[in-house]
Design a protein around this motif. Structure first.
Motif, short mmCIF file in Angstrom:
data_model
loop_
_atom_site.label_atom_id
_atom_site.label_comp_id
_atom_site.label_asym_id
_atom_site.label_seq_id
_atom_site.Cartn_x
_atom_site.Cartn_y
_atom_site.Cartn_z
N ASN A 85 0.80 -1.23 0.00
CA ASN A 85 0.00 0.00 0.00
C ASN A 85 0.83 1.27 0.00
N GLY A 86 2.16 1.14 0.12
CA GLY A 86 3.06 2.27 0.00
C GLY A 86 3.64 2.31 -1.41
N PRO A 87 4.90 1.86 -1.56
CA PRO A 87 5.51 1.92 -2.90
C PRO A 87 4.74 1.13 -3.96
N GLY A 88 4.12 0.02 -3.55
CA GLY A 88 3.35 -0.77 -4.53
C GLY A 88 2.19 0.01 -5.10
N ALA A 89 1.42 0.67 -4.23
CA ALA A 89 0.25 1.43 -4.68
C ALA A 89 0.67 2.67 -5.47
N ALA A 90 1.75 3.33 -5.04
CA ALA A 90 2.23 4.51 -5.77
C ALA A 90 2.57 4.13 -7.22
N ARG A 91 3.17 2.97 -7.38
CA ARG A 91 3.51 2.49 -8.73
C ARG A 91 2.25 2.16 -9.54
N LEU A 92 1.24 1.57 -8.88
CA LEU A 92 -0.01 1.26 -9.60
C LEU A 92 -0.64 2.53 -10.16
N VAL A 93 -0.56 3.61 -9.40
CA VAL A 93 -1.11 4.89 -9.87
C VAL A 93 -0.30 5.41 -11.05
N ASP A 94 1.01 5.52 -10.86
CA ASP A 94 1.85 6.17 -11.88
C ASP A 94 2.01 5.33 -13.14
N LYS A 95 2.16 4.02 -12.96
CA LYS A 95 2.50 3.19 -14.11
C LYS A 95 1.26 2.61 -14.80
N PHE A 96 0.22 2.32 -14.02
CA PHE A 96 -0.94 1.64 -14.59
C PHE A 96 -2.23 2.46 -14.50
N GLY A 97 -2.13 3.67 -13.94
CA GLY A 97 -3.30 4.54 -13.89
C GLY A 97 -4.40 4.09 -12.94
N PHE A 98 -4.05 3.28 -11.94
CA PHE A 98 -5.06 2.86 -10.96
C PHE A 98 -5.61 4.06 -10.20
N ASP A 99 -6.89 3.99 -9.87
CA ASP A 99 -7.55 5.05 -9.13
C ASP A 99 -7.36 4.83 -7.63
#
Lengths: 197, 197
Positions: free
Chosen positions: A105-119
């Motif tokens: 939920n830290g670096p993993g989630a930040a990457r999901l937002v930036d790289k895959f456009g997760f909301d």
């Protein structure tokens, strides 16, 4: 033994990495994430959360990357990776929870937002990263490995999204001991990498 | 064996609940959370994350509620709660990850905002809750217990913040099988409760 797999998933990479380090043979079944195959049969029938990876070993189906590490290590690897003794096993499990919670939920989630456009809420992901990385740095300043003074599945669970954190705009520049630990993992016999790591 | 404890913490309650069900004696050491005692010695020296609970058993110190359940079960309880067989153990561990991730960051986080004023993103907590509760409901429609067809530490890890979800504005009204499962846990011999459960 099949691993339903996505090359760019750090969670899938945890399983691929550990299998490579421990010499366990996995048949990779690529799942087309962009086409939503993980929300369709057969993956959704194997994992109602609709997430990857999923491990299928005969009659046994395991979802969740941490549980897959536990299964592979206790069934197919020597005990050094995941010992049975209660205190030692719990020392490893602490870090599996950190992987499932703060690292995801830290670096993993930040990457999901930036790289895959997760909301997802990017600020929260950055706040969790800013909390957990100094704790990791302190642990790895005092110890070469996360648990037990040797490589374990704890390192395989925590490292991937830490090593990919730059893809979520999280820098490891002020964490030299984390970077040295990633290099130690990369130097382990059998190590395999993934894109951007 | 000491548990550094906060009565209103669902994570601490996981350990108290399992110890009660398995007949394990814990000496509770209350920590004054409102006064920030968890960020001071001795707790911060035992757990650099500054979180409760922490278990101290002679030379052994375990942080993280899931790891504490693993330790207590594998050291002091009969194997039914947390079996050693790889496939069975992994089935339980899947739900420990769900407890550490979705349950903590869904209903757990929503409660932290509403009840304790934590600066967390409430919308995200509600979104995670809305994702995980239907999956729990489906699991508990098909099965009486989360794993292995019997009570395990998986139930002890997942139930507390689900059972407290109303304190974060999350209703269980549309989840009758979750409510029936909570009642089954409450009917187990040795069960103890906590405020608002």
């Amino acid at each position: 033994m099949k691993l339903y797999d996505l090359e760019l998933s750090g969670n899938c990479y945890k399983a691929r990495l550990f299998a490579a380090l421990a010499g366990i043979k996995l048949e990779l079944v690529p799942v087309d994430f962009m086409a939503g195959e993980h929300k369709q049969a057969p993956v959704i029938d194997l994992n109602p959360l609709g997430e990857l990876p999923v491990l299928s070993d005969g009659e046994v189906t395991i979802r969740d990357s941490q549980a897959i590490l536990v299964y592979l290590a206790s069934k197919y690897a020597d005990e050094s990776w995941y010992p049975k003794a209660p205190a030692e096993q719990a020392e490893v499990v602490q870090w599996l929870s950190t992987a499932a919670n703060e690292i995801q939920n830290g670096p993993g989630a930040a990457r999901l937002v930036d790289k895959f456009g997760f909301d997802l809420h990017k600020e929260s992901a950055l706040a969790v990263s800013a909390k957990i990385l100094p704790i990791l740095e302190a642990q790895l300043t005092a110890h070469e490995w996360l648990a037990l003074g040797r490589p374990t599945i704890a390192d395989c669970a925590v490292m991937p999204y830490v090593g990919l954190s730059h893809e979520g705009g999280v820098s490891l520049e002020s964490y030299p001991h984390i970077r040295a630990w990633i290099d130690r993992i990369k130097a382990l016999p059998g190590f395999i990498s993934m894109p951007a790591l």
